[in-house]
Scaffold this active site. Structure first.
Site, PDB file in Angstrom:
ATOM      1  N   ALA A  63       1.575  -2.066   5.015  1.00 28.57           N
ATOM      2  CA  ALA A  63       0.937  -1.873   6.310  1.00 28.57           C
ATOM      3  C   ALA A  63       1.766  -2.524   7.413  1.00 28.57           C
ATOM      4  O   ALA A  63       2.620  -3.378   7.164  1.00 28.57           O
ATOM      5  CB  ALA A  63      -0.466  -2.471   6.299  1.00 28.57           C
ATOM      6  N   GLY A 108       0.386  -1.437   1.058  1.00 27.48           N
ATOM      7  CA  GLY A 108      -0.025  -0.056   1.239  1.00 27.48           C
ATOM      8  C   GLY A 108       0.944   0.937   0.636  1.00 27.48           C
ATOM      9  O   GLY A 108       0.556   2.027   0.208  1.00 27.48           O
ATOM     10  N   GLU A 111      -0.020   1.164  -2.890  1.00 20.45           N
ATOM     11  CA  GLU A 111      -1.283   1.906  -2.961  1.00 20.45           C
ATOM     12  C   GLU A 111      -1.055   3.400  -2.788  1.00 20.45           C
ATOM     13  O   GLU A 111      -1.705   4.222  -3.440  1.00 20.45           O
ATOM     14  CB  GLU A 111      -2.252   1.377  -1.912  1.00 20.45           C
ATOM     15  CG  GLU A 111      -2.764  -0.024  -2.252  1.00 20.45           C
ATOM     16  CD  GLU A 111      -3.593  -0.635  -1.136  1.00 20.45           C
ATOM     17  OE1 GLU A 111      -4.740  -1.026  -1.409  1.00 20.45           O
ATOM     18  OE2 GLU A 111      -3.095  -0.729  -0.001  1.00 20.45           O
ATOM     19  N   GLU A 131      -0.835  -8.663  -0.660  1.00 20.98           N
ATOM     20  CA  GLU A 131      -1.823  -8.936   0.390  1.00 20.98           C
ATOM     21  C   GLU A 131      -2.426 -10.336   0.305  1.00 20.98           C
ATOM     22  O   GLU A 131      -2.782 -10.940   1.324  1.00 20.98           O
ATOM     23  CB  GLU A 131      -2.948  -7.895   0.341  1.00 20.98           C
ATOM     24  CG  GLU A 131      -2.558  -6.501   0.788  1.00 20.98           C
ATOM     25  CD  GLU A 131      -2.009  -5.646  -0.334  1.00 20.98           C
ATOM     26  OE1 GLU A 131      -1.874  -4.419  -0.132  1.00 20.98           O
ATOM     27  OE2 GLU A 131      -1.711  -6.181  -1.440  1.00 20.98           O
TER      28      GLU A 131
END
Length: 257
Positions: A63, A108, A111, A131
């Site tokens: 992110a 991300g 993910e 994270e």
């Protein structure tokens, strides 16, 4: 298609290409462009399989953390569902999907790779869910898809520690499906998907729905879903062609109908 994400179609394979240098940070705009590209790939009959590719240097390093430094709890409550569903749109593409991973797939980015059916990983790539080092947890499917893929104990190891894994470990624990030199990642992903471009599209769709849907329900419900999808394929032209070709001892010519 978008400023940072586009869908290219060649010979039945759609490539969802990320282009936000230098690290393909997945900010809100990229997330929404990913959703749009996934929807386009899902609905375009020219697309029979999909590669998600960040380029020769990096898949996606996570992110855009600059967005997280000032966002409030109330703002994230309003945004978190859309964040997760943008990645879920990739997972729900009803066609075979491979992630072609170079450089880094972190946060991300990891993910996004988890939302694909397979992961082709460069031998010098790094993957992980860091994270926890920011005082948060994965919020776009990492805690759920990673645990289903590698098991809860290994997922807790990676998520609790925030550590990165190399390609060899990723392959060993099931996070990677192929490990190749970085220069061969994209071509290997294409080769992995190419057989499905002439396969029975509706049967492939049903198989993916049965497997993915069954993972989220009990066995009895999964078996019921499988039976429903199995029976439905008897209404397709490809079922007629496939069974007839078998009896006639020839290769079937599927049309995707």
């Amino acid at each position: 298609m978008g400023e940072f994400v586009r869908l290219e179609i060649t010979d039945g394979i759609g490539t969802i290409r990320l282009e936000r240098p230098p690290m393909n940070a997945l900010n809100t705009q990229v997330q929404e462009e990913l959703r749009a590209a996934a929807h386009a790939a899902s609905t375009d009959d020219q697309v029979r399989a999909v590669v998600v590719f960040g380029g020769e240097k990096v898949f996606a390093a996570g992110a855009d953390i600059t967005e997280f430094t000032t966002v409030t709890y109330q703002e994230m409550v309003a945004r978190a569902g859309a964040l997760s569903s943008a990645f879920d749109a990739v997972a729900r593409i009803p066609k075979p999907v491979a992630a072609a991973i170079t450089g880094y797939a972190l946060g991300g980015g990891c993910e996004l790779a988890l939302a694909c059916d397979w992961r082709v990983v460069a031998d010098d790539a790094k993957l992980g869910q860091p994270e926890i080092r920011l005082g948060i947890i994965p919020g776009a499917g990492g805690t759920q898809r990673l645990a289903r893929l590698v098991g809860p104990a290994k997922a807790k190891d990676l998520i609790f520690s925030g550590r990165m894994v190399d390609a060899e470990e990723a392959l060993r624990i099931g996070l990677a499906d192929r490990v190749v030199p970085a220069t061969d990642v994209y071509s290997t992903a294409l080769a992995l998907l190419r057989p499905y471009t002439t396969g029975p599209a509706l049967a492939l769709r049903a198989a993916k729905e049965a497997i993915d849907g069954g993972l989220s329900v009990d066995l009895a419900s999964g078996l019921a879903l499988e039976s429903h999808l199995f029976a439905g394929l008897f209404a397709t032209d490809d079922r007629v062609e496939g069974t007839t070709a078998f009896v006639e001892k020839r290769k079937p010519k599927f049309t995707g109908r």
